[in-house]
Write a protein that holds these residues in place. Structure first.
Motif, PDB file in Angstrom:
ATOM      1  N   ASP A 112       1.003  -1.229  -0.116  1.00 61.26           N
ATOM      2  CA  ASP A 112      -0.062  -0.018   0.291  1.00 61.26           C
ATOM      3  C   ASP A 112       0.896   1.242   0.016  1.00 61.26           C
ATOM      4  OD1 ASP A 112      -2.290  -1.342  -0.107  1.00 61.26           O
ATOM      5  OD2 ASP A 112      -2.484  -1.394   2.210  1.00 61.26           O
TER       6      ASP A 112
ATOM      7  N   GLN B 119      -8.211  -3.038  -6.577  1.00 60.63           N
ATOM      8  CA  GLN B 119      -8.804  -3.304  -5.078  1.00 60.63           C
ATOM      9  C   GLN B 119      -8.014  -2.433  -4.060  1.00 60.63           C
ATOM     10  OE1 GLN B 119      -8.788  -7.616  -4.577  1.00 60.63           O
ATOM     11  NE2 GLN B 119     -10.619  -8.061  -5.678  1.00 60.63           N
TER      12      GLN B 119
ATOM     13  N   ARG C  98      -8.920   1.220  -4.404  1.00 65.78           N
ATOM     14  CA  ARG C  98     -10.369   1.523  -3.869  1.00 65.78           C
ATOM     15  C   ARG C  98     -10.236   1.368  -2.345  1.00 65.78           C
ATOM     16  NH1 ARG C  98     -13.089  -2.164  -6.737  1.00 65.78           N
ATOM     17  NH2 ARG C  98     -13.148  -3.487  -5.028  1.00 65.78           N
ATOM     18  N   ARG C  99      -9.671   0.460  -1.650  1.00 63.34           N
ATOM     19  CA  ARG C  99      -9.435   0.267  -0.223  1.00 63.34           C
ATOM     20  C   ARG C  99      -8.797   1.399   0.348  1.00 63.34           C
ATOM     21  NH1 ARG C  99      -8.560  -5.056  -0.112  1.00 63.34           N
ATOM     22  NH2 ARG C  99      -6.340  -4.723  -0.068  1.00 63.34           N
TER      23      ARG C  99
ATOM     24  N   GLU D 254      -8.761   4.449  -1.076  1.00 66.15           N
ATOM     25  CA  GLU D 254      -9.773   5.667  -0.992  1.00 66.15           C
ATOM     26  C   GLU D 254     -10.881   5.550   0.086  1.00 66.15           C
ATOM     27  OE1 GLU D 254      -9.197   6.098  -5.975  1.00 66.15           O
ATOM     28  OE2 GLU D 254     -11.024   4.970  -5.055  1.00 66.15           O
ATOM     29  N   GLN D 255     -11.198   4.467   0.335  1.00 66.10           N
ATOM     30  CA  GLN D 255     -12.506   4.277   1.213  1.00 66.10           C
ATOM     31  C   GLN D 255     -11.895   4.408   2.645  1.00 66.10           C
ATOM     32  OE1 GLN D 255     -13.696  -0.011   0.464  1.00 66.10           O
ATOM     33  NE2 GLN D 255     -15.116   0.836  -1.306  1.00 66.10           N
ATOM     34  N   ARG D 256     -10.652   4.177   2.642  1.00 58.68           N
ATOM     35  CA  ARG D 256     -10.250   4.410   4.240  1.00 58.68           C
ATOM     36  C   ARG D 256      -9.869   5.839   4.364  1.00 58.68           C
ATOM     37  NH1 ARG D 256      -5.227   0.487   4.645  1.00 58.68           N
ATOM     38  NH2 ARG D 256      -4.943   1.892   6.722  1.00 58.68           N
ATOM     39  N   GLY D 257      -9.764   6.783   3.270  1.00 54.83           N
ATOM     40  CA  GLY D 257      -9.389   7.770   3.301  1.00 54.83           C
ATOM     41  C   GLY D 257      -7.991   8.308   3.173  1.00 54.83           C
TER      42      GLY D 257
ATOM     43  N   ARG E 299      -7.169  10.790  -0.710  1.00 49.49           N
ATOM     44  CA  ARG E 299      -8.207  11.637  -0.481  1.00 49.49           C
ATOM     45  C   ARG E 299      -8.888  12.436  -1.806  1.00 49.49           C
ATOM     46  NH1 ARG E 299      -6.073  15.166   4.412  1.00 49.49           N
ATOM     47  NH2 ARG E 299      -6.840  16.828   2.816  1.00 49.49           N
TER      48      ARG E 299
END
Length: 158
Positions: A17, A48, A51-52, A54-57, A60
């Motif tokens: 990541d 994936q 996207r994860r 982005e979802q976790r912030g 941003r």
């Protein structure tokens, strides 16, 4: 984890990541194919993970870096705000968010409460902006005009 048991932001990023974030911070327009090649994953795995993130912030958003000179906003300044009334509510960001010339608003420790990064077309534009900020926020200002920008907007080192 902190002493209270809460996790520290950013501390939980896995090496893959971190690699993805580093690549995207260098070039936010990288394709998933290019990103996958650079970090050694499949395209679907990279998609994936992005996207994860982005979802976790962690990620941003994606923006274009604009040249102020080229878009007619060559004058950059930092404006420090000090409340006229120290007992007044600390709602300056809400009072100022509608002013388009304000690019960033930083809450700071020290004599000032906030520092604004602004871009305007001219000294006259800066004078008008200062007047509007003082009227809307009921603050005194201290302004530093930027002469040149050797670098800006660097991404944090992970």
């Amino acid at each position: 984890m902190t002493a209270s048991g809460a996790s520290t932001p950013g501390a939980g990023l896995e090496p893959l990541d971190k690699a993805i974030v580093a690549e995207l911070s260098a070039d936010g327009r990288r394709s998933f194919t290019d990103l996958a090649e650079r970090v050694g994953l499949s395209v679907s795995a990279v998609h994936q993970r992005v996207r994860r993130l982005e979802q976790r912030g962690v990620i941003r958003g994606y923006t274009a870096k604009l040249d102020g000179e080229q878009i007619g906003l060559p004058l950059t300044a930092l404006i420090s705000l000090t409340p006229n009334d120290p007992a007044a509510p600390d709602d300056y960001p809400q009072r100022l968010e509608h002013i388009a010339e304000i690019e960033s608003c930083y809450s700071v420790a020290g004599d000032e409460s906030y520092i604004l990064l602004v871009r305007v077309p001219s000294p006259l534009g800066l004078e008008d902006l200062l007047r509007r900020i003082r009227e809307v926020a009921k603050v005194s200002t201290r302004t530093t005009v930027v002469l040149s920008t050797p670098f800006e907007g660097r991404s944090p080192t992970l």
